[in-house]
Design a protein around this motif. Sequence first.
Motif, PDB file in Angstrom:
ATOM      1  N   THR A   1       0.832  -1.210   0.000  1.00 19.52           N
ATOM      2  CA  THR A   1       0.000   0.000   0.000  1.00 19.52           C
ATOM      3  C   THR A   1       0.861   1.252   0.000  1.00 19.52           C
ATOM      4  O   THR A   1       0.657   2.162  -0.817  1.00 19.52           O
ATOM      5  CB  THR A   1      -0.931   0.007   1.249  1.00 19.52           C
ATOM      6  OG1 THR A   1      -1.622  -1.228   1.298  1.00 19.52           O
ATOM      7  CG2 THR A   1      -1.916   1.155   1.208  1.00 19.52           C
ATOM      8  N   VAL A   2       1.848   1.319   0.883  1.00 14.08           N
ATOM      9  CA  VAL A   2       2.634   2.560   0.968  1.00 14.08           C
ATOM     10  C   VAL A   2       3.546   2.733  -0.257  1.00 14.08           C
ATOM     11  O   VAL A   2       3.764   3.854  -0.703  1.00 14.08           O
ATOM     12  CB  VAL A   2       3.431   2.729   2.281  1.00 14.08           C
ATOM     13  CG1 VAL A   2       2.527   2.636   3.490  1.00 14.08           C
ATOM     14  CG2 VAL A   2       4.576   1.764   2.401  1.00 14.08           C
ATOM     15  N   ARG A   3       4.026   1.642  -0.808  1.00 13.09           N
ATOM     16  CA  ARG A   3       4.878   1.766  -2.016  1.00 13.09           C
ATOM     17  C   ARG A   3       4.075   2.435  -3.130  1.00 13.09           C
ATOM     18  O   ARG A   3       4.559   3.324  -3.813  1.00 13.09           O
ATOM     19  CB  ARG A   3       5.364   0.398  -2.483  1.00 13.09           C
ATOM     20  CG  ARG A   3       6.483  -0.175  -1.624  1.00 13.09           C
ATOM     21  CD  ARG A   3       6.966  -1.496  -2.166  1.00 13.09           C
ATOM     22  NE  ARG A   3       7.666  -1.335  -3.425  1.00 13.09           N
ATOM     23  CZ  ARG A   3       7.660  -2.223  -4.407  1.00 13.09           C
ATOM     24  NH1 ARG A   3       6.993  -3.338  -4.292  1.00 13.09           N
ATOM     25  NH2 ARG A   3       8.333  -1.991  -5.500  1.00 13.09           N
ATOM     26  N   GLU A   4       2.834   1.973  -3.270  1.00 13.04           N
ATOM     27  CA  GLU A   4       1.979   2.508  -4.330  1.00 13.04           C
ATOM     28  C   GLU A   4       1.647   3.985  -4.079  1.00 13.04           C
ATOM     29  O   GLU A   4       1.640   4.792  -4.988  1.00 13.04           O
ATOM     30  CB  GLU A   4       0.697   1.676  -4.318  1.00 13.04           C
ATOM     31  CG  GLU A   4      -0.032   1.608  -5.634  1.00 13.04           C
ATOM     32  CD  GLU A   4      -1.248   0.719  -5.449  1.00 13.04           C
ATOM     33  OE1 GLU A   4      -1.065  -0.513  -5.290  1.00 13.04           O
ATOM     34  OE2 GLU A   4      -2.367   1.262  -5.430  1.00 13.04           O
ATOM     35  N   GLN A   5       1.390   4.310  -2.791  1.00 11.31           N
ATOM     36  CA  GLN A   5       0.947   5.672  -2.475  1.00 11.31           C
ATOM     37  C   GLN A   5       2.087   6.678  -2.379  1.00 11.31           C
ATOM     38  O   GLN A   5       1.860   7.881  -2.501  1.00 11.31           O
ATOM     39  CB  GLN A   5       0.138   5.654  -1.168  1.00 11.31           C
ATOM     40  CG  GLN A   5      -1.160   4.869  -1.325  1.00 11.31           C
ATOM     41  CD  GLN A   5      -2.013   4.876  -0.063  1.00 11.31           C
ATOM     42  OE1 GLN A   5      -1.681   5.526   0.928  1.00 11.31           O
ATOM     43  NE2 GLN A   5      -3.117   4.151  -0.102  1.00 11.31           N
ATOM     44  N   LEU A   6       3.310   6.198  -2.145  1.00 14.24           N
ATOM     45  CA  LEU A   6       4.425   7.153  -2.001  1.00 14.24           C
ATOM     46  C   LEU A   6       5.073   7.492  -3.342  1.00 14.24           C
ATOM     47  O   LEU A   6       5.653   8.570  -3.492  1.00 14.24           O
ATOM     48  CB  LEU A   6       5.481   6.605  -1.036  1.00 14.24           C
ATOM     49  CG  LEU A   6       5.095   6.632   0.438  1.00 14.24           C
ATOM     50  CD1 LEU A   6       6.157   5.960   1.303  1.00 14.24           C
ATOM     51  CD2 LEU A   6       4.872   8.074   0.921  1.00 14.24           C
ATOM     52  N   GLU A   7       4.952   6.594  -4.297  1.00 13.55           N
ATOM     53  CA  GLU A   7       5.624   6.845  -5.577  1.00 13.55           C
ATOM     54  C   GLU A   7       5.160   8.154  -6.229  1.00 13.55           C
ATOM     55  O   GLU A   7       6.004   8.946  -6.674  1.00 13.55           O
ATOM     56  CB  GLU A   7       5.464   5.653  -6.528  1.00 13.55           C
ATOM     57  CG  GLU A   7       6.409   5.815  -7.694  1.00 13.55           C
ATOM     58  CD  GLU A   7       6.640   4.559  -8.510  1.00 13.55           C
ATOM     59  OE1 GLU A   7       6.261   3.466  -8.080  1.00 13.55           O
ATOM     60  OE2 GLU A   7       7.223   4.722  -9.593  1.00 13.55           O
ATOM     61  N   PRO A   8       3.832   8.445  -6.259  1.00 12.37           N
ATOM     62  CA  PRO A   8       3.407   9.701  -6.903  1.00 12.37           C
ATOM     63  C   PRO A   8       3.961  10.959  -6.232  1.00 12.37           C
ATOM     64  O   PRO A   8       4.018  12.014  -6.868  1.00 12.37           O
ATOM     65  CB  PRO A   8       1.879   9.664  -6.788  1.00 12.37           C
ATOM     66  CG  PRO A   8       1.519   8.254  -6.510  1.00 12.37           C
ATOM     67  CD  PRO A   8       2.688   7.645  -5.804  1.00 12.37           C
ATOM     68  N   ILE A   9       4.350  10.892  -4.959  1.00 12.87           N
ATOM     69  CA  ILE A   9       4.905  12.108  -4.339  1.00 12.87           C
ATOM     70  C   ILE A   9       6.438  12.099  -4.359  1.00 12.87           C
ATOM     71  O   ILE A   9       7.089  12.934  -3.750  1.00 12.87           O
ATOM     72  CB  ILE A   9       4.370  12.362  -2.905  1.00 12.87           C
ATOM     73  CG1 ILE A   9       4.835  11.286  -1.923  1.00 12.87           C
ATOM     74  CG2 ILE A   9       2.859  12.508  -2.895  1.00 12.87           C
ATOM     75  CD1 ILE A   9       4.747  11.740  -0.477  1.00 12.87           C
ATOM     76  N   GLY A  10       7.020  11.131  -5.046  1.00 15.31           N
ATOM     77  CA  GLY A  10       8.468  11.179  -5.271  1.00 15.31           C
ATOM     78  C   GLY A  10       9.314  10.288  -4.389  1.00 15.31           C
ATOM     79  O   GLY A  10      10.531  10.447  -4.331  1.00 15.31           O
ATOM     80  N   ILE A  11       8.680   9.335  -3.688  1.00 11.78           N
ATOM     81  CA  ILE A  11       9.483   8.373  -2.918  1.00 11.78           C
ATOM     82  C   ILE A  11       9.255   6.992  -3.527  1.00 11.78           C
ATOM     83  O   ILE A  11       8.149   6.437  -3.442  1.00 11.78           O
ATOM     84  CB  ILE A  11       9.109   8.365  -1.420  1.00 11.78           C
ATOM     85  CG1 ILE A  11       9.381   9.730  -0.799  1.00 11.78           C
ATOM     86  CG2 ILE A  11       9.889   7.270  -0.674  1.00 11.78           C
ATOM     87  CD1 ILE A  11       8.995   9.848   0.670  1.00 11.78           C
TER      88      ILE A  11
END
Length: 227
Positions: free
Chosen positions: A28-38
């Motif tokens: 979940t966090v991998r998917e959600q953090l990628e759009p903000i640059g992580i």
Amino acid sequence: MSSNFHPDGTLFIVSGPSGAGKTTLINTVREQLEPIGIKLYFSVSHTTRKPRAGEVDGRSYHFVPPDQFAAMAARGEFIEWAFVHEQRYGTSKAEVRARLDRGEDVILDIDYQGARQVAADAELKPRLLNVFIFPPSFEHLDRRLRDRGLNSEEEIQTRLQKAVDEIDAGKEFYDYVIINDDLNVAAECLKAAIIAKKLQTKTALEAITAMAGRLKEERDGRFARGH
Ligand code: ADP
Ligand code: 5GP
């Protein structure tokens, strides 16, 4: 787009009892953090255990025979390795180091024995964040292990037995503990911990000076053009 986050490769460790929700939260966090640059690279561990239904070699784990694992361990090819539920699990040194050296961020799902070994590594420690995932109750853990449908009754019993020991053994060296009751709340907490670590730079003064310099140049450019 300029990034808010420092460019030092960072190592995120997620530990906790089997069934607490580590895999679900990491995805979940991998998917959600990628759009903000992580962008978090999931490090695929080596294990001597057999693949379960639906597990793909090289994606869930690198499944290796015990003699191959032992040879790799003897050659020092793991950052850490441990016996977990009677099987051996280890994290590849080559993969993790290469990524961190390139400034990439890596996330590990490893048990407390592995987390302890990594925390003892003087070189890795400054770029490390240790998070422990807690189930809301023993009852929840039992239900999740059963509903997941991946483990035999015997495996479920071993995992439940070990859960309390794991919580106890790991508690002193985790940076954060997150209770995974509501998945969305737990994912927000894990994201917050990761984001905070990626904002925390060792060279804050350097970063601020560079940023001030860039803004000053832009300002001078604008005034020179007469705006
Ligand atoms: P782990 O990787 O820690 O062993 P999993 O991520 O496989 O755990 O989760 C165990 C089971 O619990 C899975 O079936 C998953 O869908 C479910 N699960 C995970 N988090 C929650 C939650 N917050 N609420 C309800 N079920 C959850
Ligand atoms: P499973 O067999 O259910 O996938 O994982 C069992 C346990 O092994 C989990 O607690 C997981 O965190 C741990 N584990 C997975 N990979 C590694 C690893 O490379 N090193 C260590 N120490 N533990 C691992």
